[in-house]
Enzyme design. Sequence first.
Site, short mmCIF file in Angstrom:
data_model
loop_
_atom_site.label_atom_id
_atom_site.label_comp_id
_atom_site.label_asym_id
_atom_site.label_seq_id
_atom_site.Cartn_x
_atom_site.Cartn_y
_atom_site.Cartn_z
N CYS A 183 8.68 52.69 44.12
CA CYS A 183 7.25 52.76 44.36
C CYS A 183 6.78 54.12 44.89
O CYS A 183 6.78 55.08 44.15
CB CYS A 183 6.80 51.63 45.25
SG CYS A 183 5.06 51.24 44.99
N ARG A 205 -6.00 47.95 43.56
CA ARG A 205 -4.54 47.91 43.70
C ARG A 205 -3.95 46.93 42.68
O ARG A 205 -4.58 45.90 42.37
CB ARG A 205 -4.12 47.50 45.11
CG ARG A 205 -4.59 48.44 46.20
CD ARG A 205 -3.89 48.13 47.52
NE ARG A 205 -2.49 48.49 47.48
CZ ARG A 205 -2.03 49.74 47.65
NH1 ARG A 205 -2.89 50.73 47.85
NH2 ARG A 205 -0.75 50.02 47.59
N HIS A 226 9.34 46.20 44.22
CA HIS A 226 9.79 45.93 45.60
C HIS A 226 10.38 44.52 45.62
O HIS A 226 10.56 43.87 44.62
CB HIS A 226 8.58 45.90 46.53
CG HIS A 226 7.91 47.18 46.78
ND1 HIS A 226 8.42 48.15 47.60
CD2 HIS A 226 6.71 47.65 46.33
CE1 HIS A 226 7.55 49.15 47.65
NE2 HIS A 226 6.52 48.86 46.91
N1 GLN Z 1 0.95 54.44 48.31
C1 GLN Z 1 1.32 54.28 46.95
C2 GLN Z 1 0.29 53.51 46.15
O1 GLN Z 1 -0.52 52.91 46.67
C3 GLN Z 1 2.67 53.56 46.89
C4 GLN Z 1 2.60 52.17 47.44
C5 GLN Z 1 3.97 51.53 47.66
O2 GLN Z 1 5.00 52.19 47.87
N2 GLN Z 1 3.99 50.20 47.64
O3 GLN Z 1 0.30 53.50 44.97
#
Ligand code: GLN
Length: 249
Positions: free
Chosen positions: A93, A127, A194
Site C-alpha cells: 500500500c 477512498r 493489507h
Molecule cells: N496513504 C495512502 C493512500 O491513502 C496509502 C494508504 C495505506 O497504506 N493504506 O492511498
Amino acid sequence: MKLRVGHLYPDYLNIYADRGNIAVLAARARWRGLELEVRPLAPGDPTPAGEIDLFYVGGGQDREQALIAPDLAARGPELAEAVAGGAALLAVCGGYQLFGRFYRDQSGDELPGVGLFPLHTVAGERRMIGDVLLECELEPGDRRALAGFENHAGRTYLDEGAEPLGRVVAGFGNDGESGYEGCRVGRAVGTYLHGPLLPRNAWLADWLLSQAIAHRTGEVPTFEPLEDDLEAEAHEVSARRARTRGGRY
Ligand code: GLN
C-alpha cells in the site's frame, strides 16, 4: 541457513497489522529449519544492500508517508541496485506507492519515490475500501488466488508494458478501473493488499522465502508443503467477503 529481512520504517508504515507479514515469514522459515533475521531500517540508518535477502515495507497514512519519503528516496539507488542484484521485496500500500516514481497525496503534495516500480500514484477524492480478490501468475502456468483488504485514496497508474501483480476478480485494485492490482518486477512485488496479507495467502509467503533463498544460494528451492488448513480457511473467508462486497463505494 540464515535469511536477512530489511524491514523499512516499521515505526511509521505499519497499518492494518502489516507487521504481521513479518511474523508469518519468520514462522514459515522456522517450520522449515531456516532462521530469519529481521533488521529494522529507520530513517537515517544505512542500507546494508548486499546483506539483505528480502526487503519489506508496510502501509501508512499520507502523514507518515511524508515523514519518511525523503529518506526512502535518498536510499532509492541502493534499493534498486539490491533488487537488481536479486534481493526480493514486498511493498504494501503506502510503501508500494513510494516504490513507484511519486505519490501525489490528498493535499496535493508530490512525495518522491524510489522509482523501482514503473508507475505513479495520485490521490483521488473517494477512498477505495474493502475486500479484494486477485488472480495471479508469478510463475508461468501456476495460477493462484490472492485475498486481502484495501483502503487507499491513491490511484496507481502502471506504465505501458508494466507487469501487474494480478487481475482483479473482486475489489478496486490499482485505480478502480484498469482491472489490475499491484506491480511485479522480478523478485519485487508491490500491492495494495493489507489484512495482513500473508497469513491468508501462505503461498505468497513461501514464494517470497524461496526468492530470498535464491538470492543467498543462487537456486530457487522447492519446499515441502506445510499443513495450511488454518491459512486456507482464512483465505476462503476473505475471498468470500471479496466476492460478495468487494469493489463497491
Ligand atoms: N496513504 C495512502 C493512500 O491513502 C496509502 C494508504 C495505506 O497504506 N493504506 O492511498
